[in-house]
Design a protein around this motif. Structure first.
Motif, PDB file in Angstrom:
ATOM      1  N   GLY A 189       0.798  -1.220   0.000  1.00 32.09           N
ATOM      2  CA  GLY A 189       0.000   0.000   0.000  1.00 32.09           C
ATOM      3  C   GLY A 189       0.827   1.265   0.000  1.00 32.09           C
ATOM      4  N   PRO A 190       0.200   2.378  -0.370  1.00 23.68           N
ATOM      5  CA  PRO A 190       0.909   3.670  -0.347  1.00 23.68           C
ATOM      6  C   PRO A 190       1.095   4.146   1.091  1.00 23.68           C
ATOM      7  CG  PRO A 190      -1.377   3.990  -0.962  1.00 23.68           C
ATOM      8  CD  PRO A 190      -1.160   2.504  -0.858  1.00 23.68           C
ATOM      9  N   ARG A 191       2.280   4.692   1.335  1.00 23.56           N
ATOM     10  CA  ARG A 191       2.604   5.208   2.664  1.00 23.56           C
ATOM     11  C   ARG A 191       3.060   6.648   2.524  1.00 23.56           C
ATOM     12  NH1 ARG A 191       6.876   0.576   3.804  1.00 23.56           N
ATOM     13  NH2 ARG A 191       7.145   1.063   1.623  1.00 23.56           N
ATOM     14  N   GLU A 192       2.636   7.466   3.462  1.00 24.62           N
ATOM     15  CA  GLU A 192       3.091   8.853   3.531  1.00 24.62           C
ATOM     16  C   GLU A 192       4.052   8.938   4.709  1.00 24.62           C
ATOM     17  OE1 GLU A 192       1.380  13.198   4.922  1.00 24.62           O
ATOM     18  OE2 GLU A 192      -0.041  11.597   4.457  1.00 24.62           O
ATOM     19  N   VAL A 193       5.283   9.353   4.445  1.00 27.42           N
ATOM     20  CA  VAL A 193       6.264   9.467   5.529  1.00 27.42           C
ATOM     21  C   VAL A 193       5.910  10.666   6.398  1.00 27.42           C
ATOM     22  CG1 VAL A 193       8.699   9.828   6.083  1.00 27.42           C
ATOM     23  CG2 VAL A 193       8.075   8.374   4.149  1.00 27.42           C
ATOM     24  N   LEU A 194       5.755  10.421   7.686  1.00 24.85           N
ATOM     25  CA  LEU A 194       5.496  11.494   8.647  1.00 24.85           C
ATOM     26  C   LEU A 194       6.795  11.972   9.279  1.00 24.85           C
ATOM     27  CD1 LEU A 194       2.352  10.021  10.451  1.00 24.85           C
ATOM     28  CD2 LEU A 194       2.410  11.778   8.661  1.00 24.85           C
ATOM     29  N   SER A 195       7.722  11.030   9.491  1.00 27.29           N
ATOM     30  CA  SER A 195       9.007  11.379  10.077  1.00 27.29           C
ATOM     31  C   SER A 195      10.039  10.323   9.705  1.00 27.29           C
ATOM     32  CB  SER A 195       8.904  11.481  11.600  1.00 27.29           C
ATOM     33  OG  SER A 195      10.174  11.706  12.169  1.00 27.29           O
TER      34      SER A 195
ATOM     35  N   LEU B 188      10.953   4.843  11.599  1.00 27.33           N
ATOM     36  CA  LEU B 188      10.311   5.668  10.585  1.00 27.33           C
ATOM     37  C   LEU B 188       8.827   5.701  10.922  1.00 27.33           C
ATOM     38  CD1 LEU B 188      12.826   4.225   8.952  1.00 27.33           C
ATOM     39  CD2 LEU B 188      11.709   5.362   7.080  1.00 27.33           C
ATOM     40  N   LEU B 189       8.203   6.864  10.779  1.00 28.02           N
ATOM     41  CA  LEU B 189       6.769   6.992  11.008  1.00 28.02           C
ATOM     42  C   LEU B 189       6.077   7.202   9.674  1.00 28.02           C
ATOM     43  CD1 LEU B 189       6.517   9.337  14.127  1.00 28.02           C
ATOM     44  CD2 LEU B 189       6.224   6.872  14.033  1.00 28.02           C
ATOM     45  N   TYR B 190       5.054   6.397   9.431  1.00 26.70           N
ATOM     46  CA  TYR B 190       4.265   6.486   8.210  1.00 26.70           C
ATOM     47  C   TYR B 190       2.806   6.734   8.558  1.00 26.70           C
ATOM     48  CZ  TYR B 190       8.056   3.603   6.231  1.00 26.70           C
ATOM     49  OH  TYR B 190       9.262   3.099   5.837  1.00 26.70           O
TER      50      TYR B 190
ATOM     51  N   PHE C  19      -0.624   5.391   6.937  1.00 24.36           N
ATOM     52  CA  PHE C  19      -1.008   4.303   6.048  1.00 24.36           C
ATOM     53  C   PHE C  19      -2.517   4.161   6.055  1.00 24.36           C
ATOM     54  CE2 PHE C  19      -1.672  -0.376   5.459  1.00 24.36           C
ATOM     55  CZ  PHE C  19      -1.197  -0.465   4.161  1.00 24.36           C
ATOM     56  N   GLU C  20      -3.103   4.057   4.873  1.00 29.80           N
ATOM     57  CA  GLU C  20      -4.553   3.885   4.734  1.00 29.80           C
ATOM     58  C   GLU C  20      -4.853   2.401   4.551  1.00 29.80           C
ATOM     59  OE1 GLU C  20      -6.813   6.454   4.804  1.00 29.80           O
ATOM     60  OE2 GLU C  20      -5.161   7.855   5.122  1.00 29.80           O
ATOM     61  N   HIS C  21      -5.762   1.885   5.375  1.00 31.50           N
ATOM     62  CA  HIS C  21      -6.159   0.482   5.247  1.00 31.50           C
ATOM     63  C   HIS C  21      -7.555   0.306   5.829  1.00 31.50           C
ATOM     64  CE1 HIS C  21      -5.664  -3.829   4.852  1.00 31.50           C
ATOM     65  NE2 HIS C  21      -6.195  -3.943   6.053  1.00 31.50           N
ATOM     66  N   GLY C  22      -8.392  -0.399   5.114  1.00 32.29           N
ATOM     67  CA  GLY C  22      -9.741  -0.675   5.600  1.00 32.29           C
ATOM     68  C   GLY C  22     -10.577   0.568   5.820  1.00 32.29           C
ATOM     69  N   GLY C  23     -10.319   1.610   5.039  1.00 29.97           N
ATOM     70  CA  GLY C  23     -11.081   2.842   5.177  1.00 29.97           C
ATOM     71  C   GLY C  23     -10.660   3.693   6.364  1.00 29.97           C
ATOM     72  N   MET C  24      -9.539   3.341   7.002  1.00 29.01           N
ATOM     73  CA  MET C  24      -9.043   4.094   8.155  1.00 29.01           C
ATOM     74  C   MET C  24      -7.601   4.501   7.920  1.00 29.01           C
ATOM     75  SD  MET C  24     -10.572   1.932  11.344  1.00 29.01           S
ATOM     76  CE  MET C  24     -10.275   3.227  12.529  1.00 29.01           C
ATOM     77  N   SER C  25      -7.197   5.558   8.604  1.00 33.17           N
ATOM     78  CA  SER C  25      -5.798   6.012   8.564  1.00 33.17           C
ATOM     79  C   SER C  25      -5.093   5.526   9.825  1.00 33.17           C
ATOM     80  CB  SER C  25      -5.722   7.538   8.511  1.00 33.17           C
ATOM     81  OG  SER C  25      -6.183   8.005   7.272  1.00 33.17           O
ATOM     82  N   TRP C  26      -3.870   5.078   9.626  1.00 39.18           N
ATOM     83  CA  TRP C  26      -3.070   4.531  10.720  1.00 39.18           C
ATOM     84  C   TRP C  26      -1.706   5.212  10.751  1.00 39.18           C
ATOM     85  CZ3 TRP C  26      -5.365   0.918  13.798  1.00 39.18           C
ATOM     86  CH2 TRP C  26      -6.518   0.302  13.287  1.00 39.18           C
ATOM     87  N   VAL C  27      -1.130   5.327  11.930  1.00 36.81           N
ATOM     88  CA  VAL C  27       0.271   5.703  12.088  1.00 36.81           C
ATOM     89  C   VAL C  27       1.026   4.397  12.268  1.00 36.81           C
ATOM     90  CG1 VAL C  27       1.978   6.804  13.579  1.00 36.81           C
ATOM     91  CG2 VAL C  27      -0.201   7.934  13.141  1.00 36.81           C
ATOM     92  N   VAL C  28       2.083   4.226  11.497  1.00 34.45           N
ATOM     93  CA  VAL C  28       2.921   3.039  11.610  1.00 34.45           C
ATOM     94  C   VAL C  28       4.293   3.477  12.083  1.00 34.45           C
ATOM     95  CG1 VAL C  28       4.010   1.128  10.366  1.00 34.45           C
ATOM     96  CG2 VAL C  28       1.677   1.842   9.776  1.00 34.45           C
ATOM     97  N   LYS C  29       4.752   2.876  13.151  1.00 36.93           N
ATOM     98  CA  LYS C  29       6.087   3.111  13.695  1.00 36.93           C
ATOM     99  C   LYS C  29       6.896   1.877  13.336  1.00 36.93           C
ATOM    100  CE  LYS C  29       7.962   5.259  17.718  1.00 36.93           C
ATOM    101  NZ  LYS C  29       7.649   5.771  19.058  1.00 36.93           N
ATOM    102  N   ASP C  30       7.937   2.055  12.492  1.00 39.62           N
ATOM    103  CA  ASP C  30       8.586   0.914  11.850  1.00 39.62           C
ATOM    104  C   ASP C  30      10.109   1.010  11.901  1.00 39.62           C
ATOM    105  OD1 ASP C  30       9.134  -1.298  10.288  1.00 39.62           O
ATOM    106  OD2 ASP C  30       8.129  -0.532   8.497  1.00 39.62           O
ATOM    107  N   PHE C  31      10.752   0.006  12.464  1.00 35.14           N
ATOM    108  CA  PHE C  31      12.213  -0.079  12.519  1.00 35.14           C
ATOM    109  C   PHE C  31      12.780  -0.966  11.416  1.00 35.14           C
ATOM    110  CE2 PHE C  31      11.469   1.396  16.831  1.00 35.14           C
ATOM    111  CZ  PHE C  31      12.572   2.193  17.084  1.00 35.14           C
ATOM    112  N   ARG C  32      11.943  -1.554  10.577  1.00 39.42           N
ATOM    113  CA  ARG C  32      12.390  -2.543   9.585  1.00 39.42           C
ATOM    114  C   ARG C  32      13.474  -2.006   8.651  1.00 39.42           C
ATOM    115  NH1 ARG C  32       9.534  -7.138   7.476  1.00 39.42           N
ATOM    116  NH2 ARG C  32      11.031  -8.306   6.284  1.00 39.42           N
ATOM    117  N   ALA C  33      13.425  -0.733   8.288  1.00 46.04           N
ATOM    118  CA  ALA C  33      14.379  -0.171   7.324  1.00 46.04           C
ATOM    119  C   ALA C  33      15.717   0.210   7.969  1.00 46.04           C
ATOM    120  CB  ALA C  33      13.775   1.060   6.649  1.00 46.04           C
TER     121      ALA C  33
END
Length: 159
Positions: A12-18, A26-28, A30-44
């Motif tokens: 899915g498309p992600r908008e970088v917040l930070s 990294l903070l993204y 992310f739109e999923h299921g008709g809702m917006s989510w903040v994703v906090k991700d160390f994977r990268a």
């Protein structure tokens, strides 16, 4: 609750917040299921940060967010995507750091205090990073929202 997987996040498309610094997630948005989510991700991040620091901080923050469920002025709907990432519902607004020309309503700071008192009393947590004005959000509806609970400390053991 609507949750999603790492595969959903990758597709899915992600908008970088930070972007964060080298040892921050990294903070993204992310739109999923008709809702917006903040994703906090160390994977990268590099292997050392991702494996040691990231896993520890995701586990720590998710535990705090789970304890804060239902408490006003805190993120809701939190879930772990995997060992390196978590998500919670996105709430539009601006951090106090970026609100120089914004007028706060008369109830903003009393509502923030009520949220902090509930956090202390019901969840038995202390935030420990409120000096960073980026961790306090004024939502588009004028309500306070506390962010970034990776340094929160449980107070249940204290007298």
């Amino acid at each position: 609750m609507l949750s999603f997987t790492r595969a959903d996040l990758e597709r899915g498309p992600r908008e970088v917040l930070s972007e964060g610094r080298w040892a921050n997630a990294l903070l993204y948005r992310f739109e999923h299921g008709g809702m917006s989510w903040v994703v906090k991700d160390f994977r990268a991040r590099g292997a050392l940060v991702r494996t040691l620091i990231g896993r520890f901080l995701i586990r720590r923050e998710f535990g705090a967010l789970r304890r804060l469920s239902g408490i006003p002025a805190t993120p809701q709907g939190a879930f772990r995507i995997d060992a390196h990432a978590l998500a919670y519902r996105y709430v539009p607004g601006h951090s106090l750091r970026g609100t120089r020309h914004v007028v706060f309503g008369p109830d903003f700071f009393p509502a923030l205090e009520r949220g902090l008192l509930a956090m202390h009393a019901r969840a038995r947590l202390a935030h420990f990073d409120l000096r960073n004005a980026k961790n306090i959000l004024m939502t588009d509806t004028g309500e306070p929202l506390l962010l970034d609970f990776q340094s929160a400390v449980g107070t249940g053991w204290m007298p």
